[in-house]
Design a protein around this motif. Sequence first.
Motif, PDB file in Angstrom:
ATOM      1  N   THR A   4       0.888  -1.152   0.000  1.00 38.90           N
ATOM      2  CA  THR A   4       0.000   0.000   0.000  1.00 38.90           C
ATOM      3  C   THR A   4       0.925   1.200   0.000  1.00 38.90           C
ATOM      4  OG1 THR A   4      -1.754  -1.121   1.186  1.00 38.90           O
ATOM      5  CG2 THR A   4      -1.752   1.277   1.301  1.00 38.90           C
ATOM      6  N   TYR A   5       0.670   2.156  -0.882  1.00 41.84           N
ATOM      7  CA  TYR A   5       1.605   3.272  -1.038  1.00 41.84           C
ATOM      8  C   TYR A   5       0.869   4.588  -1.213  1.00 41.84           C
ATOM      9  CZ  TYR A   5       0.472   3.084  -5.985  1.00 41.84           C
ATOM     10  OH  TYR A   5      -0.207   3.109  -7.180  1.00 41.84           O
ATOM     11  N   THR A  17      -3.358   7.303  -3.145  1.00 39.45           N
ATOM     12  CA  THR A  17      -3.128   6.075  -2.386  1.00 39.45           C
ATOM     13  C   THR A  17      -3.478   4.892  -3.259  1.00 39.45           C
ATOM     14  OG1 THR A  17      -3.698   7.226  -0.354  1.00 39.45           O
ATOM     15  CG2 THR A  17      -3.709   4.830  -0.276  1.00 39.45           C
ATOM     16  N   GLY A  18      -2.602   3.894  -3.294  1.00 40.13           N
ATOM     17  CA  GLY A  18      -2.845   2.728  -4.130  1.00 40.13           C
ATOM     18  C   GLY A  18      -2.276   1.457  -3.526  1.00 40.13           C
ATOM     19  N   GLU A  60      -4.975  -7.842   2.653  1.00 42.63           N
ATOM     20  CA  GLU A  60      -4.488  -6.971   3.724  1.00 42.63           C
ATOM     21  C   GLU A  60      -4.089  -5.607   3.173  1.00 42.63           C
ATOM     22  OE1 GLU A  60      -1.278  -9.354   5.143  1.00 42.63           O
ATOM     23  OE2 GLU A  60      -2.522 -10.438   6.569  1.00 42.63           O
ATOM     24  N   ALA A  61      -3.417  -5.605   2.025  1.00 45.15           N
ATOM     25  CA  ALA A  61      -2.989  -4.347   1.404  1.00 45.15           C
ATOM     26  C   ALA A  61      -4.192  -3.518   0.969  1.00 45.15           C
ATOM     27  CB  ALA A  61      -2.078  -4.626   0.210  1.00 45.15           C
ATOM     28  N   ILE A  62      -5.181  -4.179   0.405  1.00 49.36           N
ATOM     29  CA  ILE A  62      -6.390  -3.477  -0.041  1.00 49.36           C
ATOM     30  C   ILE A  62      -7.155  -2.909   1.149  1.00 49.36           C
ATOM     31  CG2 ILE A  62      -8.658  -3.805  -1.122  1.00 49.36           C
ATOM     32  CD1 ILE A  62      -7.197  -5.882  -2.973  1.00 49.36           C
ATOM     33  N   ASN A  67      -8.581   1.883   4.322  1.00 51.85           N
ATOM     34  CA  ASN A  67      -8.493   2.537   5.620  1.00 51.85           C
ATOM     35  C   ASN A  67      -7.798   3.891   5.500  1.00 51.85           C
ATOM     36  OD1 ASN A  67      -6.460   2.801   8.193  1.00 51.85           O
ATOM     37  ND2 ASN A  67      -8.546   2.236   8.781  1.00 51.85           N
ATOM     38  N   LYS A  68      -6.694   3.938   4.781  1.00 50.18           N
ATOM     39  CA  LYS A  68      -5.948   5.196   4.617  1.00 50.18           C
ATOM     40  C   LYS A  68      -6.780   6.250   3.887  1.00 50.18           C
ATOM     41  CE  LYS A  68      -1.234   4.486   5.377  1.00 50.18           C
ATOM     42  NZ  LYS A  68      -1.312   5.242   6.594  1.00 50.18           N
ATOM     43  N   LYS A  69      -7.622   5.820   2.970  1.00 51.15           N
ATOM     44  CA  LYS A  69      -8.436   6.779   2.219  1.00 51.15           C
ATOM     45  C   LYS A  69      -9.506   7.437   3.084  1.00 51.15           C
ATOM     46  CE  LYS A  69      -7.624   5.041  -2.391  1.00 51.15           C
ATOM     47  NZ  LYS A  69      -8.188   4.466  -3.613  1.00 51.15           N
ATOM     48  N   THR A  70      -9.726   6.931   4.289  1.00 49.54           N
ATOM     49  CA  THR A  70     -10.692   7.563   5.188  1.00 49.54           C
ATOM     50  C   THR A  70     -10.038   8.641   6.047  1.00 49.54           C
ATOM     51  OG1 THR A  70     -10.368   5.979   7.003  1.00 49.54           O
ATOM     52  CG2 THR A  70     -12.031   5.430   5.347  1.00 49.54           C
TER      53      THR A  70
END
Length: 73
Positions: A4-5, A17-18, A60-62, A67-70
């Motif tokens: 995840t980056y 974020t991807g 897990e990465a997805i 989560n990060k996009k929130t």
Amino acid sequence: MYYTYITTNPQRTTFYTGTTNDLKFRVRTHEEIKGNPETFAGKYYCYKLVFFETFDKPSEAIRREKNKKTYPR
């Protein structure tokens, strides 16, 4: 290995974020498409890697990407 980056533009005002399984290739792709109005990362010049995490499973990465996009910007 899955990643995840987060990439950003030179001014660090926009973030992308991807998730990927080939981080070097994906960052290189972001570099190549900068300025392309047909993609979010290209349109906003998000090609500078500022963060990444590694995971064993793609799910897990997805999950982490979503989560990060929130998070607030």
